[in-house]
Design an enzyme around this catalytic site. Structure first.
Site, short mmCIF file in Angstrom:
data_model
loop_
_atom_site.label_atom_id
_atom_site.label_comp_id
_atom_site.label_asym_id
_atom_site.label_seq_id
_atom_site.Cartn_x
_atom_site.Cartn_y
_atom_site.Cartn_z
N LYS A 110 64.76 -15.14 -48.75
CA LYS A 110 65.55 -15.11 -49.99
C LYS A 110 66.99 -15.54 -49.75
CE LYS A 110 67.67 -10.60 -50.32
NZ LYS A 110 68.68 -10.13 -51.23
N LYS A 149 66.66 -5.62 -41.71
CA LYS A 149 68.08 -5.51 -41.35
C LYS A 149 68.26 -4.88 -39.98
CE LYS A 149 70.17 -6.72 -45.45
NZ LYS A 149 71.36 -7.13 -46.10
N LYS A 153 73.90 -13.37 -49.73
CA LYS A 153 75.30 -13.71 -49.50
C LYS A 153 75.76 -13.42 -48.09
CE LYS A 153 76.28 -10.06 -52.70
NZ LYS A 153 75.88 -8.76 -52.18
P1 ATP Z 1 73.35 -9.02 -48.72
O1 ATP Z 1 73.20 -10.40 -48.18
O2 ATP Z 1 74.67 -8.39 -48.42
O3 ATP Z 1 72.19 -8.13 -48.37
P2 ATP Z 1 72.40 -9.90 -51.29
O4 ATP Z 1 72.95 -11.22 -51.66
O5 ATP Z 1 71.02 -9.84 -50.77
O6 ATP Z 1 73.39 -9.16 -50.29
P3 ATP Z 1 72.56 -7.52 -52.99
O7 ATP Z 1 73.92 -7.01 -53.19
O8 ATP Z 1 71.69 -6.81 -52.02
O9 ATP Z 1 72.59 -9.06 -52.61
O10 ATP Z 1 71.81 -7.63 -54.36
C1 ATP Z 1 72.38 -7.57 -55.65
C2 ATP Z 1 71.31 -7.83 -56.69
O11 ATP Z 1 70.89 -9.18 -56.62
C3 ATP Z 1 70.04 -7.00 -56.47
O12 ATP Z 1 69.51 -6.65 -57.73
C4 ATP Z 1 69.11 -7.93 -55.77
O13 ATP Z 1 67.75 -7.61 -55.97
C5 ATP Z 1 69.48 -9.25 -56.43
N1 ATP Z 1 69.22 -10.37 -55.54
C6 ATP Z 1 69.75 -10.55 -54.32
N2 ATP Z 1 69.34 -11.71 -53.78
C7 ATP Z 1 68.49 -12.25 -54.69
C8 ATP Z 1 67.73 -13.46 -54.71
N3 ATP Z 1 67.74 -14.28 -53.70
N4 ATP Z 1 66.97 -13.71 -55.79
C9 ATP Z 1 66.96 -12.85 -56.84
N5 ATP Z 1 67.65 -11.70 -56.89
C10 ATP Z 1 68.41 -11.41 -55.83
#
Ligand code: ATP
Ligand code: LTN
Length: 338
Positions: free
Chosen positions: A200, A117, A203
């Site tokens: 990965k 990040k 969002k």
């Molecule tokens: P951002 O893009 O704002 O970093 P994010 O979509 O990566 O957000 P988080 O809010 O960081 O999501 O994660 C919420 C939950 O979803 C956490 O438990 C994280 O490990 C899980 N998670 C996020 N992305 C994935 C993915 N691609 N596959 C499986 N689990 C995920």
């Protein structure tokens, strides 16, 4: 002292950074829904964590409320589990400071998410670096025994365990050392981006085609899956190294239909029909969630505000007790009581 028999206590949180993706759902939220019936569960909207990168205040407020609604649309039941907003319980930020004083800068610099990040953002705030300490505070306040998250959070949980153990060694048994609850990759632990299956699904990705939101309408879901990056071949088999795009779609399909990867692999000759069926499976999975989401919206603001107010009250009662214990152990003087 924290011997609560064999009670399972679950804590997890999601950042209100704009809806929920299929990755969030398959990696984490699906497990929240399952765990709520067999453990004491706390599910938090971690708005303070969202602030570690720049946010528009109006959007952050809207996304925070929206995420609480999405939790319920996914099947979390506020009469069974505690749903609340992190900033409504000040003990999170307070414990975070105390734990920061027990965490080494070197440990935080090593965190992969911090490294990634900080490459993506021009300015790197201190909050982005101390992010995992706040996460540790979230978890440790509730004596959580299990933390359901996706694979990307594994390293943060290890840090949480280290800090908890360090504290316990120095000040005596205080924190429960939590266990990660992470699905294997074939079971959704790491759903990959549709446009770049080597990273990965997230969002806050700049490319909206890379993720499926739980609120995406069927035609959008279908278009995103149709455009998903795959290799030039036509063979549908699970090979994350050689065929990361296809492997990712197979995992998504397997989780949305309950069919095994082997079963899916045997059924296709070419990608077009496969992608079409993946889209059908995702659309069918999202349908009940979207229906409940619309109902949530119709119930209006007062209903969700009541859930969040009750959630914060329940959470606060537990969190403030733990915070007081930590303050006392670390040598802070109680107000009015020498
Ligand atoms: P951002 O893009 O704002 O970093 P994010 O979509 O990566 O957000 P988080 O809010 O960081 O999501 O994660 C919420 C939950 O979803 C956490 O438990 C994280 O490990 C899980 N998670 C996020 N992305 C994935 C993915 N691609 N596959 C499986 N689990 C995920
Ligand atoms: N860092 C997590 C969100 C998070 C969390 C938590 C998860 C904040 N506090 C406590 C589990 C337990 C993420 O998914 N980015």
């Amino acid at each position: 002292m924290h011997d609560r028999g064999h009670e399972m206590v679950v804590f997890s949180g999601v950042k209100p950074s704009g809806g929920l993706t299929l990755g969030n759902y398959l990696g984490a939220i699906r497990n929240f829904v399952e765990l709520q019936h067999r453990a004491r569960c706390y599910f938090c909207v971690v708005d303070l964590h969202a602030l570690t990168v720049p946010q528009d205040p109006e959007k952050l407020r809207a996304w925070t409320l929206d995420l609480a609604r999405l939790y319920m649309a996914c099947g979390l039941d506020p009469t069974v589990c505690t749903i609340f907003i992190q900033s409504h319980v000040p003990a999170h930020a307070q414990l975070s400071w105390l734990l920061e004083c027990m965490t080494y800068v070197g440990e935080l610099r090593r965190m992969t998410q911090f490294k990634e990040k900080s490459r993506q953002h021009e300015v790197v705030t201190t909050g982005l670096m101390t992010y995992p300490v706040l996460m540790a505070a979230d978890i440790l306040l509730y004596d959580a025994t299990h933390v359901p998250v996706g694979e990307d959070q594994k390293q943060h949980l290890e840090l949480c365990r280290d800090v908890a153990q360090r504290f316990n060694n120095r000040f005596g048994p205080t924190f429960v050392v939590p266990e990660p609850y992470i699905p294997p990759r074939q079971a959704g632990g790491r759903i990959m981006s549709l446009t770049d299956p080597t990273k990965k699904m997230a969002k806050s990705d700049d490319e909206p085609d890379s993720y499926i939101l739980l609120t995406d309408p069927p035609d959008v879901v279908r278009a995103k899956i149709r455009r998903a990056t795959t290799d030039a071949g036509r063979e549908v088999r699970y090979d994350p190294e050689e065929k990361p795009g296809i492997a990712n779609l197979m995992v998504i399909m397997s989780l949305c239909t309950g069919r095994s990867l082997e079963e899916i692999a045997g059924q296709y000759d070419g990608y077009a029909r496969f992608k079409n069926d993946v889209a059908d499976a995702v659309i069918a999975t999202l349908e009940p969630i979207q229906k409940r989401y619309r109902q949530q919206e119709e119930e209006g603001l007062a209903a969700i505000e009541r859930v969040l107010a009750e959630g914060a009250e329940r959470a606060e009662a537990v969190a403030s007790r733990k915070l007081a214990e930590v303050q006392e152990k670390m040598g802070l003087l109680r107000r009015g009581c020498p």
